[in-house]
Design an enzyme around this catalytic site. Structure first.
Site, PDB file in Angstrom:
ATOM      1  N   ASN A  12       0.875  -1.179   0.000  1.00  0.00           N
ATOM      2  CA  ASN A  12       0.000   0.000   0.000  1.00  0.00           C
ATOM      3  C   ASN A  12       0.905   1.220   0.000  1.00  0.00           C
ATOM      4  OD1 ASN A  12      -1.739   2.074   0.507  1.00  0.00           O
ATOM      5  ND2 ASN A  12      -2.415   1.350   2.523  1.00  0.00           N
ATOM      6  N   TRP A  13       1.025   1.833  -1.171  1.00  0.00           N
ATOM      7  CA  TRP A  13       1.961   2.955  -1.302  1.00  0.00           C
ATOM      8  C   TRP A  13       1.422   4.223  -0.644  1.00  0.00           C
ATOM      9  CZ3 TRP A  13       3.948   2.564  -7.126  1.00  0.00           C
ATOM     10  CH2 TRP A  13       4.610   1.338  -7.285  1.00  0.00           C
ATOM     11  N   LYS A  14       0.171   4.220  -0.247  1.00  0.00           N
ATOM     12  CA  LYS A  14      -0.471   5.399   0.372  1.00  0.00           C
ATOM     13  C   LYS A  14      -0.244   6.626  -0.519  1.00  0.00           C
ATOM     14  CE  LYS A  14      -0.122   3.130   4.793  1.00  0.00           C
ATOM     15  NZ  LYS A  14       0.003   3.226   6.248  1.00  0.00           N
ATOM     16  N   HIS A  98      -9.420   1.257   4.983  1.00  0.00           N
ATOM     17  CA  HIS A  98      -8.132   1.415   5.662  1.00  0.00           C
ATOM     18  C   HIS A  98      -8.318   2.365   6.850  1.00  0.00           C
ATOM     19  CE1 HIS A  98      -4.004   2.533   6.482  1.00  0.00           C
ATOM     20  NE2 HIS A  98      -3.671   1.414   5.877  1.00  0.00           N
ATOM     21  N   GLU A 100      -6.655   4.744   7.898  1.00  0.00           N
ATOM     22  CA  GLU A 100      -6.453   6.169   7.599  1.00  0.00           C
ATOM     23  C   GLU A 100      -7.705   6.769   6.972  1.00  0.00           C
ATOM     24  OE1 GLU A 100      -2.803   5.420   5.548  1.00  0.00           O
ATOM     25  OE2 GLU A 100      -1.911   4.888   7.486  1.00  0.00           O
ATOM     26  N   GLU A 170      -5.214  -4.665  10.673  1.00  0.00           N
ATOM     27  CA  GLU A 170      -4.186  -3.640  10.845  1.00  0.00           C
ATOM     28  C   GLU A 170      -4.447  -2.883  12.140  1.00  0.00           C
ATOM     29  OE1 GLU A 170      -2.324  -2.627   6.718  1.00  0.00           O
ATOM     30  OE2 GLU A 170      -3.861  -1.175   7.220  1.00  0.00           O
ATOM     31  N   GLY A 176       2.730   2.467  10.717  1.00  0.00           N
ATOM     32  CA  GLY A 176       3.686   3.557  10.519  1.00  0.00           C
ATOM     33  C   GLY A 176       4.398   3.970  11.790  1.00  0.00           C
ATOM     34  N   SER A 216       3.620  -1.969  10.295  1.00  0.00           N
ATOM     35  CA  SER A 216       5.076  -2.035  10.499  1.00  0.00           C
ATOM     36  C   SER A 216       5.679  -3.383  10.130  1.00  0.00           C
ATOM     37  CB  SER A 216       5.433  -1.657  11.950  1.00  0.00           C
ATOM     38  OG  SER A 216       5.015  -0.335  12.222  1.00  0.00           O
ATOM     39  N   GLY A 237       2.969  -1.055   4.273  1.00  0.00           N
ATOM     40  CA  GLY A 237       3.010   0.369   3.946  1.00  0.00           C
ATOM     41  C   GLY A 237       4.432   0.801   3.630  1.00  0.00           C
ATOM     42  N   GLY A 238       5.103   1.367   4.616  1.00  0.00           N
ATOM     43  CA  GLY A 238       6.437   1.949   4.425  1.00  0.00           C
ATOM     44  C   GLY A 238       7.419   1.038   3.708  1.00  0.00           C
TER      45      GLY A 238
HETATM   46  P1  13P Z   1       3.160   0.491   7.643  1.00  0.00           P
HETATM   47  O1  13P Z   1       3.676  -0.794   7.061  1.00  0.00           O
HETATM   48  O2  13P Z   1       3.885   1.705   7.133  1.00  0.00           O
HETATM   49  O3  13P Z   1       3.076   0.428   9.139  1.00  0.00           O
HETATM   50  O4  13P Z   1       1.660   0.678   7.106  1.00  0.00           O
HETATM   51  C1  13P Z   1       0.788  -0.404   7.222  1.00  0.00           C
HETATM   52  C2  13P Z   1      -0.438  -0.106   6.460  1.00  0.00           C
HETATM   53  O5  13P Z   1      -1.207   0.756   6.831  1.00  0.00           O
HETATM   54  C3  13P Z   1      -0.684  -0.855   5.216  1.00  0.00           C
HETATM   55  O6  13P Z   1      -1.958  -0.633   4.738  1.00  0.00           O
END
Ligand code: 13P
Length: 255
Positions: A12-14, A98, A100, A170, A176, A216, A237-238
Site C-alpha cells: 500500500n503505497w499510500k 483502511h 487512515e 491492521e 507507521g 510495520s 506500507g512503508g
Molecule cells: P506500515 O507498514 O507503514 O506500518 O503501514 C501499514 C499499512 O497501513 C498498510 O496498509
C-alpha cells in the site's frame, strides 16, 4: 500460514511516490517476479499512477490494486473514482476501510459496506481493513471493535461473496509507528476473525478467506508473523516503497 490458502503480500503505497519512481519500482518488482515462489503479490499506488504501474507490470505476475473506490457507478461525484474505472486501468484489487480512511477521512462501516458490495458486484477483489486503536486495545475492547467492524463492513454479504474477499487486520497503533504487533497478538485477532467467518457463514468460507496482517511489517519481522497459522500474508506500507525492503517480505511469505 496454512497450506489451504496461497499467501498474499500487497504494498500500500499510500500518498507516496511520483510517476517516475512508481514506474521504476513497478518495473523492478516485475523483473523480480520470476523468483516470487508460490505467493500472490500486488501493489496499490495512488490513483494518478495506476495506469503507469499497470503498464510497468503488464505481463508479469505482479497485480494492481487501488487504495479506495466510490460505490456509485458513475455521475456527478466530483473527486471520486468508480469500480469500472479501476477495472479499466487494470486493477484486480481494491483496499477498503483502511484505518487512515476511517479515522482521518471519516469513513464509517456503512461506507465501507457500500464500497465492498459495489467492488464485489464489479468483480474486483476487495481487501477489507479492520483494526483497533491503542486506547481500545488497552481497554480490553479489541475483540468487540473487530467484531463490530466485521459485522458492519460485511453486512449483507452472501457466503459466496464473502469467500472472495481478503481481510487485513491492521492494528492502528502498529501502522507507521515501527511498533509491530507480536505474532501472538496478531494471531489472536486473526483466529477471532476466522471464527467470525465460520459463525456467520461456514467452515469452507472461513478456510478460504485470506487474512493479511498490516502494521510495520518489515523484512526482519515478516517471517515470524507469517509463520502463524491464521496469518496469510501482509499489507505493507512503508516497506513497500522500495524493492529492497519489499522483496524480502514477499520471500518470507513464499517460504
Ligand atoms: P506500515 O507498514 O507503514 O506500518 O503501514 C501499514 C499499512 O497501513 C498498510 O496498509
Amino acid at each position: 500460514m496454512s497450506d489451504q490458502r496461497k499467501p498474499f503480500v500487497a504494498g500500500n503505497w499510500k500518498m507516496n511516490m511520483d510517476a517516475a519512481s512508481s514506474r521504476a519500482l513497478a518495473a523492478e518488482l516485475a523483473a523480480a517476479a520470476g523468483s516470487f515462489g508460490d505467493v500472490d503479490v500486488a501493489v496499490c499506488p495512488p490513483f494518478p499512477y495506476l495506469a503507469v504501474v499497470a503498464e510497468a507490470v503488464n505481463g508479469s505476475p505482479v497485480e494492481l490494486g487501488a487504495q479506495n473506490v466510490y460505490h456509485e457507478p458513475k455521475g456527478a461525484f466530483t473527486g471520486e473514482v468508480s469500480t469500472a474505472m479501476l477495472l479499466d486501468v487494470g486493477c484486480r484489487y481494491v483496499i477498503l476501510g483502511h484505518s487512515e480512511r476511517r479515522h482521518i477521512l471519516g469513513e464509517s462501516d456503512a461506507d465501507v459496506n457500500r464500497k465492498l458490495l459495489a467492488a464485489l458486484d464489479a468483480g474486483l477483489c476487495p481487501i477489507v481493513c479492520v483494526g483497533e486503536k491503542i486506547e481500545q486495545r488497552e481497554a480490553g475492547e479489541t475483540g468487540k471493535v473487530i467484531r463490530e467492524q466485521f459485522e458492519g463492513s460485511l453486512a449483507g454479504l452472501s457466503a459466496a461473496q464473502a469467500s472472495k474477499i481478503v481481510i487485513a487486520y491492521e492494528p492502528v497503533w502498529a501502522i507507521g509507528t515501527g511498533k509491530v504487533a507480536t505474532p501472538e497478538q496478531a494471531e489472536e485477532v486473526h483466529a477471532d476473525l476466522r471464527s467470525l467467518l465460520e459463525q456467520r457463514y461456514n467452515a469452507d468460507v472461513a478456510a478460504a478467506v485470506r487474512i493479511q496482517y498490516g502494521g510495520s511489517v518489515k523484512a526482519d519481522n515478516a517471517a515470524s508473523l507469517l509463520g502463524q497459522p491464521n496469518i496469510d500474508g501482509a499489507l505493507v506500507g512503508g516497506a513497500s516503497l522500495t524493492a529492497e525492503a519489499f522483496l524480502p517480505i514477499v520471500e518470507a511469505a513464499a517460504s
